[in-house]
Structures are given as structure tokens and as C-alpha cells.
Design a protein around this motif. Structure first.
Motif, short mmCIF file in Angstrom:
data_model
loop_
_atom_site.label_atom_id
_atom_site.label_comp_id
_atom_site.label_asym_id
_atom_site.label_seq_id
_atom_site.Cartn_x
_atom_site.Cartn_y
_atom_site.Cartn_z
N ALA A 51 0.84 -1.20 0.00
CA ALA A 51 0.00 0.00 0.00
C ALA A 51 0.87 1.25 0.00
N GLN A 52 0.41 2.26 -0.71
CA GLN A 52 1.11 3.54 -0.71
C GLN A 52 0.39 4.47 0.25
N GLY A 86 -4.75 6.53 -2.39
CA GLY A 86 -5.68 7.55 -2.86
C GLY A 86 -6.96 7.68 -2.07
N GLU A 87 -7.14 6.88 -1.02
CA GLU A 87 -8.36 6.91 -0.22
C GLU A 87 -8.05 7.43 1.18
N ALA A 144 3.28 10.50 12.27
CA ALA A 144 3.28 9.37 13.21
C ALA A 144 2.24 8.34 12.79
N LEU A 145 1.06 8.78 12.40
CA LEU A 145 0.02 7.85 11.96
C LEU A 145 0.44 7.16 10.67
N SER A 146 1.04 7.89 9.77
CA SER A 146 1.52 7.32 8.51
C SER A 146 2.55 6.22 8.77
N ARG A 147 3.51 6.49 9.66
CA ARG A 147 4.52 5.48 10.01
C ARG A 147 3.86 4.26 10.63
N ALA A 148 2.88 4.48 11.51
CA ALA A 148 2.20 3.37 12.15
C ALA A 148 1.46 2.51 11.12
N MET A 149 0.88 3.16 10.12
CA MET A 149 0.18 2.43 9.06
C MET A 149 1.17 1.57 8.26
N LEU A 161 -1.65 -3.60 8.51
CA LEU A 161 -2.30 -3.14 7.28
C LEU A 161 -1.29 -2.68 6.25
N GLY A 162 -0.12 -2.22 6.72
CA GLY A 162 0.88 -1.74 5.79
C GLY A 162 1.80 -2.83 5.28
N ALA A 163 1.84 -3.94 5.98
CA ALA A 163 2.75 -5.03 5.61
C ALA A 163 2.24 -5.80 4.42
#
Length: 60
Positions: free
Chosen positions: A2-3, A33-34, A48-53, A58-60
Motif C-alpha cells: 500500500a502507498q 488515494g483513499e 506518526a500515523l503514517s509510520r504506524a500504518m 495493514l501496511g505489511a
């Protein structure tokens, strides 16, 4: 993979509830994009939220 990105908005695009607090900008976390977060009050909060994602399941 995911981007995940951070989107900023300014002026009248800022939700009225935040403008009432005197904020003229806010940030959102966006995945593929969402929009996946509500308006965040600061760029460090969005980062911080972006890094956590990205680091979370969910990011893996």
C-alpha cells in the motif's frame, strides 16, 4: 504494498470545527488515494500515523 501519503488542506477546506479553533490547515493520511484518517491538527501527528500504518499489519 500500500502507498501511504499525507495530504494537507488549507483555508476553507479545513473542517469548520477546526477553523473555529483557529486552525487554518490540517492533514489527512491517505492510502492508495483513499482517505483513511480524519483531519489531524499537526503534521507530526500525520507523520506518526503514517509510520504506524506502514509498520502495522495493514501496511505489511
Amino acid at each position: 504494498m500500500a502507498q501511504v501519503q499525507i495530504m494537507s488542506v488549507i483555508g476553507s477546506a479545513v473542517p469548520a470545527s477546526l477553523r473555529a479553533l483557529g486552525l487554518l490547515a490540517c492533514w489527512y493520511v491517505v492510502r492508495d488515494g483513499e482517505q483513511i484518517s480524519g483531519p489531524l491538527r499537526s503534521l507530526p501527528d500525520a507523520q506518526a500515523l503514517s509510520r504506524a500504518m506502514l509498520d502495522g499489519p495493514l501496511g505489511a
